[in-house]
Design a protein around this motif. Structure first.
Motif, PDB file in Angstrom:
ATOM      1  N   CYS A  44      20.756 -51.760 -30.821  1.00  0.00           N
ATOM      2  CA  CYS A  44      20.687 -50.631 -29.890  1.00  0.00           C
ATOM      3  C   CYS A  44      19.294 -50.513 -29.273  1.00  0.00           C
ATOM      4  O   CYS A  44      19.159 -50.182 -28.098  1.00  0.00           O
ATOM      5  CB  CYS A  44      21.099 -49.337 -30.583  1.00  0.00           C
ATOM      6  N   GLU A  79      17.709 -46.483 -18.597  1.00  0.00           N
ATOM      7  CA  GLU A  79      18.412 -45.260 -18.205  1.00  0.00           C
ATOM      8  C   GLU A  79      19.269 -44.715 -19.342  1.00  0.00           C
ATOM      9  O   GLU A  79      19.631 -43.541 -19.354  1.00  0.00           O
ATOM     10  CB  GLU A  79      19.261 -45.487 -16.948  1.00  0.00           C
ATOM     11  N   TYR A  80      19.588 -45.526 -20.334  1.00  0.00           N
ATOM     12  CA  TYR A  80      20.365 -45.079 -21.486  1.00  0.00           C
ATOM     13  C   TYR A  80      19.597 -44.083 -22.353  1.00  0.00           C
ATOM     14  O   TYR A  80      20.189 -43.378 -23.154  1.00  0.00           O
ATOM     15  CB  TYR A  80      20.803 -46.258 -22.341  1.00  0.00           C
ATOM     16  N   THR A  86      19.185 -52.986 -26.527  1.00  0.00           N
ATOM     17  CA  THR A  86      19.962 -52.492 -25.386  1.00  0.00           C
ATOM     18  C   THR A  86      19.182 -51.445 -24.609  1.00  0.00           C
ATOM     19  O   THR A  86      19.163 -51.464 -23.369  1.00  0.00           O
ATOM     20  CB  THR A  86      21.308 -51.914 -25.862  1.00  0.00           C
ATOM     21  N   LEU A  87      18.517 -50.535 -25.307  1.00  0.00           N
ATOM     22  CA  LEU A  87      17.696 -49.523 -24.634  1.00  0.00           C
ATOM     23  C   LEU A  87      16.556 -50.170 -23.860  1.00  0.00           C
ATOM     24  O   LEU A  87      16.162 -49.676 -22.802  1.00  0.00           O
ATOM     25  CB  LEU A  87      17.142 -48.521 -25.647  1.00  0.00           C
ATOM     26  N   PHE A 123      25.406 -44.061 -26.336  1.00  0.00           N
ATOM     27  CA  PHE A 123      25.808 -44.961 -25.280  1.00  0.00           C
ATOM     28  C   PHE A 123      26.769 -46.025 -25.778  1.00  0.00           C
ATOM     29  O   PHE A 123      27.266 -46.833 -25.024  1.00  0.00           O
ATOM     30  CB  PHE A 123      24.608 -45.596 -24.576  1.00  0.00           C
ATOM     31  N   LEU A 169      20.886 -40.576 -22.495  1.00  0.00           N
ATOM     32  CA  LEU A 169      22.147 -40.297 -23.183  1.00  0.00           C
ATOM     33  C   LEU A 169      21.933 -40.125 -24.684  1.00  0.00           C
ATOM     34  O   LEU A 169      21.102 -40.792 -25.273  1.00  0.00           O
ATOM     35  CB  LEU A 169      23.136 -41.461 -22.948  1.00  0.00           C
ATOM     36  N   HIS A 198      23.130 -44.256 -32.513  1.00  0.00           N
ATOM     37  CA  HIS A 198      23.892 -44.652 -31.328  1.00  0.00           C
ATOM     38  C   HIS A 198      25.223 -45.307 -31.677  1.00  0.00           C
ATOM     39  O   HIS A 198      26.247 -44.928 -31.147  1.00  0.00           O
ATOM     40  CB  HIS A 198      23.061 -45.588 -30.450  1.00  0.00           C
ATOM     41  N   TYR A 229      18.232 -51.495 -20.696  1.00  0.00           N
ATOM     42  CA  TYR A 229      18.807 -50.444 -19.842  1.00  0.00           C
ATOM     43  C   TYR A 229      18.100 -49.127 -20.129  1.00  0.00           C
ATOM     44  O   TYR A 229      18.632 -48.249 -20.806  1.00  0.00           O
ATOM     45  CB  TYR A 229      20.312 -50.301 -20.101  1.00  0.00           C
TER      46      TYR A 229
END
Length: 76
Positions: A58, A67-68, A61-62, A74, A71, A9, A65
């Motif tokens: 990362c 919804e990432y 963060t996932l 991100f 992707l 990422h 969120y």
């Protein structure tokens, strides 16, 4: 030969193994599906092996969120 783990990422280097001989069974590569191996493991012309993984930042963060996950990247 080095095995270099990079975050897929953000691109940061997570870790590096600098050894002449490495047992891939000890690294758990045999537990990956063929498709995952093709996505994650790349053999470089200089003999190094690049592994695409995920760093702690990362991953966190996932977690915040979800919804990432849809992707490929991100963080730019």
């Amino acid at each position: 030969m080095a095995i270099i783990y990079n975050c897929r990422h953000c691109g940061s280097e997570i870790g590096r193994l600098n050894q002449r001989f490495i047992d891939t069974l000890q690294l758990g590569w045999n537990h990956l599906s063929l498709e995952d191996r093709k996505k994650m493991i790349h053999y470089e012309p200089n003999g190094d092996v690049s592994i695409q993984s995920i760093c702690e930042d990362c991953q966190e963060t996932l977690g915040r969120y979800p919804e990432y996950h849809e992707l490929d990247f991100f963080i730019h």
